[in-house]
Each structure stands twice: as structure tokens, then as C-alpha cells.
Design a protein around this motif. Sequence first.
Motif, PDB file in Angstrom:
ATOM      1  N   GLY A  51       0.789  -1.228   0.000  1.00  0.00           N
ATOM      2  CA  GLY A  51       0.000   0.000   0.000  1.00  0.00           C
ATOM      3  C   GLY A  51       0.820   1.276   0.000  1.00  0.00           C
ATOM      4  O   GLY A  51       0.253   2.368   0.010  1.00  0.00           O
ATOM      5  N   LYS A  52       2.145   1.172  -0.042  1.00  0.00           N
ATOM      6  CA  LYS A  52       2.977   2.379  -0.111  1.00  0.00           C
ATOM      7  C   LYS A  52       2.748   3.106  -1.434  1.00  0.00           C
ATOM      8  O   LYS A  52       2.877   4.321  -1.510  1.00  0.00           O
ATOM      9  CB  LYS A  52       4.455   2.031   0.029  1.00  0.00           C
ATOM     10  N   TYR A  53       2.454   2.320  -2.466  1.00  0.00           N
ATOM     11  CA  TYR A  53       2.142   2.862  -3.790  1.00  0.00           C
ATOM     12  C   TYR A  53       0.738   2.396  -4.158  1.00  0.00           C
ATOM     13  O   TYR A  53       0.374   1.254  -3.891  1.00  0.00           O
ATOM     14  CB  TYR A  53       3.096   2.324  -4.849  1.00  0.00           C
ATOM     15  N   LYS A  54      -0.017   3.277  -4.805  1.00  0.00           N
ATOM     16  CA  LYS A  54      -1.301   2.931  -5.406  1.00  0.00           C
ATOM     17  C   LYS A  54      -1.072   3.082  -6.903  1.00  0.00           C
ATOM     18  O   LYS A  54      -1.128   4.188  -7.439  1.00  0.00           O
ATOM     19  CB  LYS A  54      -2.421   3.856  -4.921  1.00  0.00           C
ATOM     20  N   GLN A  55      -0.731   1.982  -7.552  1.00  0.00           N
ATOM     21  CA  GLN A  55      -0.322   2.040  -8.958  1.00  0.00           C
ATOM     22  C   GLN A  55      -1.409   1.472  -9.846  1.00  0.00           C
ATOM     23  O   GLN A  55      -2.050   0.473  -9.520  1.00  0.00           O
ATOM     24  CB  GLN A  55       0.991   1.288  -9.169  1.00  0.00           C
ATOM     25  N   MET A  80       2.286   7.331   0.461  1.00  0.00           N
ATOM     26  CA  MET A  80       0.959   7.590   1.009  1.00  0.00           C
ATOM     27  C   MET A  80       1.082   7.942   2.491  1.00  0.00           C
ATOM     28  O   MET A  80       1.359   7.083   3.320  1.00  0.00           O
ATOM     29  CB  MET A  80       0.060   6.371   0.818  1.00  0.00           C
ATOM     30  N   ASP A  81       0.912   9.204   2.837  1.00  0.00           N
ATOM     31  CA  ASP A  81       1.012   9.699   4.209  1.00  0.00           C
ATOM     32  C   ASP A  81      -0.404   9.963   4.711  1.00  0.00           C
ATOM     33  O   ASP A  81      -0.953  11.045   4.511  1.00  0.00           O
ATOM     34  CB  ASP A  81       1.866  10.970   4.232  1.00  0.00           C
ATOM     35  N   TYR A  82      -0.997   8.946   5.340  1.00  0.00           N
ATOM     36  CA  TYR A  82      -2.389   9.054   5.782  1.00  0.00           C
ATOM     37  C   TYR A  82      -2.537   9.971   6.991  1.00  0.00           C
ATOM     38  O   TYR A  82      -3.599  10.542   7.207  1.00  0.00           O
ATOM     39  CB  TYR A  82      -2.962   7.667   6.077  1.00  0.00           C
ATOM     40  N   CYS A  87       0.376  12.889  -0.583  1.00  0.00           N
ATOM     41  CA  CYS A  87       1.084  11.868  -1.356  1.00  0.00           C
ATOM     42  C   CYS A  87       1.629  12.502  -2.628  1.00  0.00           C
ATOM     43  O   CYS A  87       1.273  13.621  -2.994  1.00  0.00           O
ATOM     44  CB  CYS A  87       0.176  10.693  -1.690  1.00  0.00           C
ATOM     45  N   GLU A  88       2.497  11.744  -3.289  1.00  0.00           N
ATOM     46  CA  GLU A  88       3.077  12.188  -4.556  1.00  0.00           C
ATOM     47  C   GLU A  88       2.368  11.505  -5.717  1.00  0.00           C
ATOM     48  O   GLU A  88       2.097  10.306  -5.668  1.00  0.00           O
ATOM     49  CB  GLU A  88       4.565  11.854  -4.603  1.00  0.00           C
ATOM     50  N   LEU A  89       2.074  12.253  -6.765  1.00  0.00           N
ATOM     51  CA  LEU A  89       1.461  11.742  -7.990  1.00  0.00           C
ATOM     52  C   LEU A  89       2.535  11.635  -9.063  1.00  0.00           C
ATOM     53  O   LEU A  89       3.295  12.586  -9.273  1.00  0.00           O
ATOM     54  CB  LEU A  89       0.345  12.678  -8.444  1.00  0.00           C
ATOM     55  N   CYS A  90       2.590  10.492  -9.724  1.00  0.00           N
ATOM     56  CA  CYS A  90       3.584  10.265 -10.779  1.00  0.00           C
ATOM     57  C   CYS A  90       2.905   9.662 -12.001  1.00  0.00           C
ATOM     58  O   CYS A  90       1.985   8.861 -11.876  1.00  0.00           O
ATOM     59  CB  CYS A  90       4.662   9.297 -10.303  1.00  0.00           C
ATOM     60  N   MET A 121      -6.806  11.970   0.738  1.00  0.00           N
ATOM     61  CA  MET A 121      -5.697  12.915   0.747  1.00  0.00           C
ATOM     62  C   MET A 121      -6.220  14.362   0.709  1.00  0.00           C
ATOM     63  O   MET A 121      -7.283  14.637   0.171  1.00  0.00           O
ATOM     64  CB  MET A 121      -4.763  12.672  -0.444  1.00  0.00           C
ATOM     65  N   TYR A 122      -5.430  15.253   1.288  1.00  0.00           N
ATOM     66  CA  TYR A 122      -5.732  16.677   1.268  1.00  0.00           C
ATOM     67  C   TYR A 122      -4.812  17.408   0.287  1.00  0.00           C
ATOM     68  O   TYR A 122      -5.205  18.383  -0.342  1.00  0.00           O
ATOM     69  CB  TYR A 122      -5.552  17.267   2.678  1.00  0.00           C
ATOM     70  N   LYS A 123      -3.576  16.903   0.175  1.00  0.00           N
ATOM     71  CA  LYS A 123      -2.563  17.545  -0.662  1.00  0.00           C
ATOM     72  C   LYS A 123      -1.891  16.493  -1.535  1.00  0.00           C
ATOM     73  O   LYS A 123      -1.511  15.432  -1.056  1.00  0.00           O
ATOM     74  CB  LYS A 123      -1.515  18.219   0.233  1.00  0.00           C
TER      75      LYS A 123
END
Length: 173
Positions: A51-55, A80-82, A87-90, A121-123
Motif C-alpha cells: 500500500g505504499k504505492y497505489k499504482q 501515502m502519508d495518511y 502523497c506524490e502523484l507520478c 488525501m488533502y494535498k
Amino acid sequence: MGIILRPISLNDGPFIVKWRNDDRVKSHCMSKSSITIESNEAFFHANVETGKYKQFIVDFIDRDFPMVSYPIASVYLKDMDYENKRCELCIFTSSDREWNIESQSMGIKLLLDKAFNEYGMYKVYSYIFSKFPEEVVLFKKAGFLIESILKAEALNDKGDYEDVIRMTIFKPK
């Protein structure tokens, strides 16, 4: 034109390896190293399954035969920082002609919807090499703003440091 996002599976490994090892894709990534089926599988187990990545795989839906779809790219959320709801989008670039500005824009919007509405997520932020102004425009059209410019942040394939732009979007109210 239509696309859908579907969760990635181990069976998608050959696509990921092909796309990620393309020099054009590598030029957009912080890490320039190549990957193998084996390293991709290890990454999948360590990051996607945990779950660290949602790919997701971006599947292109054929206009003439809407029951037919095929993979054209991959997009993902990482780190993913709950607790802080960020989180970062790539996005992967790819050589598929269907992975163009229109489908990339749709992919970003679909992924943002997941980030905000499915994962809470908020940001959401993304890093873009400053040498790719067309990507900055793409992200601005999706609602991202330039948050900062990180000077000499990452090495390019020639061993020179390059500036990276951090772009951010907040959950709409």
C-alpha cells in the motif's frame, strides 16, 4: 477517446519494464537505472502490495470497439502519508501514441479523484524536471500550482544536476 485506470498486477510487469527502460521515460525519472522483470516483481511486493504505492495501468478504450481496451501507460500515487493526508502523484511517459496530452490529462484527473475521494488525501504533489515545461503546463491545466523550485536537485543521464519543480494541488472544497 476514453481511458480507465485499473489496479496494476504482476502480469503487467512486461509493460512496466518496457516503458520504464525507455530512454525518454528515464529522462523524466529521478532514478535513471534500468529495471528487470525480477526487480519490478520485488518492487511490486515491497510497495504495491504493502500500500505504499497505489499504482494503476491506464487502459485505452478503443473507439470503434468499446469492449476492447489495452494498456498505454502507468500512473501512481506514492509515499501515502495518511496522517498528514498527502502523497506524490507520478505518471509514466510512454511511446504509445494514445498516451498524449489528452489522455495524460484524463489520467491525472482520474488519479486525483482517487487521491482525494478514495484515499482521503488533502494535498497531492508532483516533481517535474524544469527542462520539461510542457509537463508544467499539463499539471497547471489539472489545477496544480508551482510550490517551489528545487535547485540542482537531481542528476541527469550526463551527470549534471538539474532543477526540479514541485507542483501541488489541494483537495477542492
